[in-house]
Motif scaffolding. Structure first.
Motif, PDB file in Angstrom:
ATOM      1  N   ARG A 190       0.830  -1.215   0.000  1.00  0.00           N
ATOM      2  CA  ARG A 190       0.000   0.000   0.000  1.00  0.00           C
ATOM      3  C   ARG A 190       0.862   1.262   0.000  1.00  0.00           C
ATOM      4  O   ARG A 190       0.585   2.220  -0.726  1.00  0.00           O
ATOM      5  CB  ARG A 190      -0.912  -0.008   1.227  1.00  0.00           C
ATOM      6  N   GLN A 244       2.268   1.835  -3.458  1.00  0.00           N
ATOM      7  CA  GLN A 244       1.225   2.327  -4.368  1.00  0.00           C
ATOM      8  C   GLN A 244       0.942   3.801  -4.125  1.00  0.00           C
ATOM      9  O   GLN A 244       0.712   4.560  -5.065  1.00  0.00           O
ATOM     10  CB  GLN A 244      -0.069   1.540  -4.164  1.00  0.00           C
ATOM     11  N   LEU A 245       0.971   4.198  -2.847  1.00  0.00           N
ATOM     12  CA  LEU A 245       0.713   5.601  -2.505  1.00  0.00           C
ATOM     13  C   LEU A 245       1.759   6.509  -3.155  1.00  0.00           C
ATOM     14  O   LEU A 245       1.423   7.541  -3.754  1.00  0.00           O
ATOM     15  CB  LEU A 245       0.713   5.763  -0.979  1.00  0.00           C
ATOM     16  N   ARG A 274       3.670   6.021  -5.822  1.00  0.00           N
ATOM     17  CA  ARG A 274       3.511   6.114  -7.280  1.00  0.00           C
ATOM     18  C   ARG A 274       2.243   6.868  -7.661  1.00  0.00           C
ATOM     19  O   ARG A 274       2.224   7.587  -8.664  1.00  0.00           O
ATOM     20  CB  ARG A 274       3.504   4.721  -7.884  1.00  0.00           C
ATOM     21  N   SER A 275       1.191   6.730  -6.868  1.00  0.00           N
ATOM     22  CA  SER A 275      -0.070   7.417  -7.198  1.00  0.00           C
ATOM     23  C   SER A 275       0.100   8.930  -7.138  1.00  0.00           C
ATOM     24  O   SER A 275      -0.647   9.680  -7.763  1.00  0.00           O
ATOM     25  CB  SER A 275      -1.189   6.972  -6.255  1.00  0.00           C
ATOM     26  N   LYS A 314       6.233  -2.972  -8.169  1.00  0.00           N
ATOM     27  CA  LYS A 314       5.813  -1.658  -7.647  1.00  0.00           C
ATOM     28  C   LYS A 314       7.006  -0.832  -7.160  1.00  0.00           C
ATOM     29  O   LYS A 314       6.833   0.193  -6.503  1.00  0.00           O
ATOM     30  CB  LYS A 314       4.817  -1.841  -6.486  1.00  0.00           C
TER      31      LYS A 314
END
Ligand code: DX5
Ligand code: ZN
Length: 212
Positions: free
Chosen positions: A99, A102-103, A105-106, A130
């Protein structure tokens, strides 16, 4: 494989940080390594997002921001907004590594994972797609000027086998000097962080060249 040098400003003169960043840029730094410490995950306190933001106008080179903080997720947006290009967190400092990655890269930054000396590379197995950078700690994080732990070489080699030809930087941090840089590269690292080895004398260009 060509090597990148990431001087750590932890060893710079904090009273002249902007000029120091400009100087290592001019001396050939590839990344600017910024060590963020919280006095909790590691026993030292350093830099927050306001300082990262203040340094941003001094160079166009990538800011390689090494977060040694726990919790980490709540602070990731502020470091990205401050101008971090690569945000690296410690696998030991997040309960949900997938998580957290992902944060990052988002928000549009590159995602890095760092491993303390005692942490196995196995934690990376299921998040390799990721990750943009893996930071292998070759000292226990918290301070500059410590001695390189040789066990890092075996870990770098294992990570290199794991990564294969994926476009992931393998970075080593802690106690890197001109004397061990070749071993670190041979093991499979392509980014060398160096604090004391770059700032030990005023000739940053020669010190960076010696590491290359
Ligand atoms: C240690 C930091 C390192 C440190 C490296 O916790 O992550 O980046 O500044 O300093 P040297 O190269 O002096 O070991
Ligand atoms: Zn670091």
């Amino acid at each position: 494989m060509s090597v990148k040098i990431a001087p750590s400003i932890l060893s710079a003169d904090f009273a002249r940080l902007g000029e120091e960043v400009r100087a290592i840029d001019a001396a050939g730094a590839d990344y600017i390594h910024i060590d963020v410490m919280d006095g909790h995950f590691v026993p030292n306190l350093t830099i927050g997002p306001a300082v990262v933001k203040a340094l941003r106008p001094f160079t166009t080179k990538p800011f390689d921001v090494h977060l040694m903080i726990e919790p980490v997720d709540p602070y990731i947006p502020a470091f990205v907004e401050a101008g971090s290009d690569i945000v690296t967190l410690h696998a030991e400092a997040t309960r949900h590594l997938d998580r957290s990655l992902q944060l990052i890269r988002s928000l549009g930054a590159k995602a890095g994972v760092s491993l303390n000396p005692a942490t196995s590379e196995q934690v990376l197995t299921y998040v390799l797609d990721k990750i943009d950078l893996i930071l292998v700690m070759s000292v226990n994080p918290g301070f500059g000027g410590q001695s390189f732990l040789p066990s890092a070489l075996e870990k770098i080699a294992a990570i290199r086998r794991m990564v294969g030809d994926r476009p992931i930087d393998i970075e080593v941090d802690g106690g890197v000097t001109a004397a061990n840089a070749a071993d670190v590269r041979e093991a499979g690292a392509n980014v060398l962080v160096a604090g004391s080895a770059v700032f030990r004398t005023s000739d940053y260009r020669a010190n960076i060249a010696a590491l290359r």
